[in-house]
Design an enzyme around this catalytic site. Sequence first.
Site, PDB file in Angstrom:
ATOM      1  N   GLU A  87       4.985 -51.188 -69.306  1.00 15.01           N
ATOM      2  CA  GLU A  87       5.726 -50.085 -70.029  1.00 15.01           C
ATOM      3  C   GLU A  87       6.920 -49.814 -68.909  1.00 15.01           C
ATOM      4  O   GLU A  87       8.208 -49.687 -69.444  1.00 15.01           O
ATOM      5  CB  GLU A  87       4.852 -48.858 -70.163  1.00 15.01           C
ATOM      6  CG  GLU A  87       4.027 -49.024 -71.518  1.00 15.01           C
ATOM      7  CD  GLU A  87       3.026 -47.812 -71.561  1.00 15.01           C
ATOM      8  OE1 GLU A  87       3.040 -47.405 -72.681  1.00 15.01           O
ATOM      9  OE2 GLU A  87       2.378 -47.514 -70.780  1.00 15.01           O
ATOM     10  N   GLU A 139      -5.366 -51.028 -72.904  1.00 16.74           N
ATOM     11  CA  GLU A 139      -5.624 -49.821 -73.358  1.00 16.74           C
ATOM     12  C   GLU A 139      -6.512 -49.677 -74.488  1.00 16.74           C
ATOM     13  O   GLU A 139      -7.641 -48.646 -74.314  1.00 16.74           O
ATOM     14  CB  GLU A 139      -4.180 -48.756 -73.832  1.00 16.74           C
ATOM     15  CG  GLU A 139      -3.326 -48.448 -72.864  1.00 16.74           C
ATOM     16  CD  GLU A 139      -2.378 -49.611 -72.416  1.00 16.74           C
ATOM     17  OE1 GLU A 139      -1.791 -49.175 -71.420  1.00 16.74           O
ATOM     18  OE2 GLU A 139      -2.496 -50.917 -72.871  1.00 16.74           O
TER      19      GLU A 139
END
Length: 259
Positions: free
Chosen positions: A111, A131
Site C-alpha cells: 500500500e 489480509e
Amino acid sequence: MELTYLTYEVRGDVAILGLNRPQKRNAISDAFVEELAMLVRRAESEAKAGVIHGHGPHFCAGLDLAEHVKKTPFEGVHGSRRWHEVFGWMQKGKLPWFAALHGAVVGGGLELASSVHVRVADSTAFFALPEGQRGIFVGGGASVRSARLMGLARMTDMMLTGRSVDVDTAERWNLVQYVVPEGEALEKAIALAAHAATNAEISNYAIINALPRIQDMSTDDGLFVESFIASFTATSPEAEERLNAFLTKKVGKVANPNA
C-alpha cells in the site's frame, strides 16, 4: 526531532527516506506513520524529488499486527484514515516520489509502495496482500491505489488465495516499472529521482496531481482539463526558457532506446 522509525538524508535535490525497523521487517505502526508524515513535509521544503526504501532484508512487511490487534473498531477506522491521509501527501503532494523495493513488499508495504509515482524493485522483491488470511481487510489504500495499478481481478486473486508474486510477475502486472539485479534498486531509484528533479517544477506537479484525477474523469472532461493544463504549463517562464533551449539545440533530442 530525533528519528526512531525512519532515516532521512538529502543528496543534491533528492530526499531519501529509509524505513528503519528491520527487526520488525519495517512493520508500520501509528508512530511510524506520524514520523513518515513529518518527513514527507520536510522533504517538500528541502528537495525536488523523493525516494523511499527499506533498511534490512525487506522493504516492508505491512501493518504492525501486534499494535493493531489491541485497537477498537473505531480506533482502527481512525488509523486507516490517517494512513490514507499521509500516503496521499506523497501521491498528490509537491514532489515526485520513487520507491526502491526489495524483499517483502507485503500488505501495508504494498500500500505504501502504491502511493508513490515510480517503483523500482530488485530481484529479491515479492508482493502479497495477506489480509484475508488474517481475518481483516486492506486499510492503507490498496483497494484504490494497488487495485488501479494491477487491476481488480488480480487483486481479488491475491486477497482470496494469499498468492505471493515475484518481481517479474509484478512488473507484468504494473506494480513495478523497473526491475534491477539484487542490491541495485536504491541507487537506480535515486538516479531516476535526480533526473525527475531536473524537470520544471510546474510540470512535475501537473504530472503527479493532474494525471490521477484525469483518469477518474470521463473522456470529454479529461480532455478539457488536459487542454487547460497544457496551456498553463506551456506559458510559464521556465517552459519558454526550456523550449528555446531545445529550438536552439542547446539540449539534446529524445534518446532512441534502440540505438
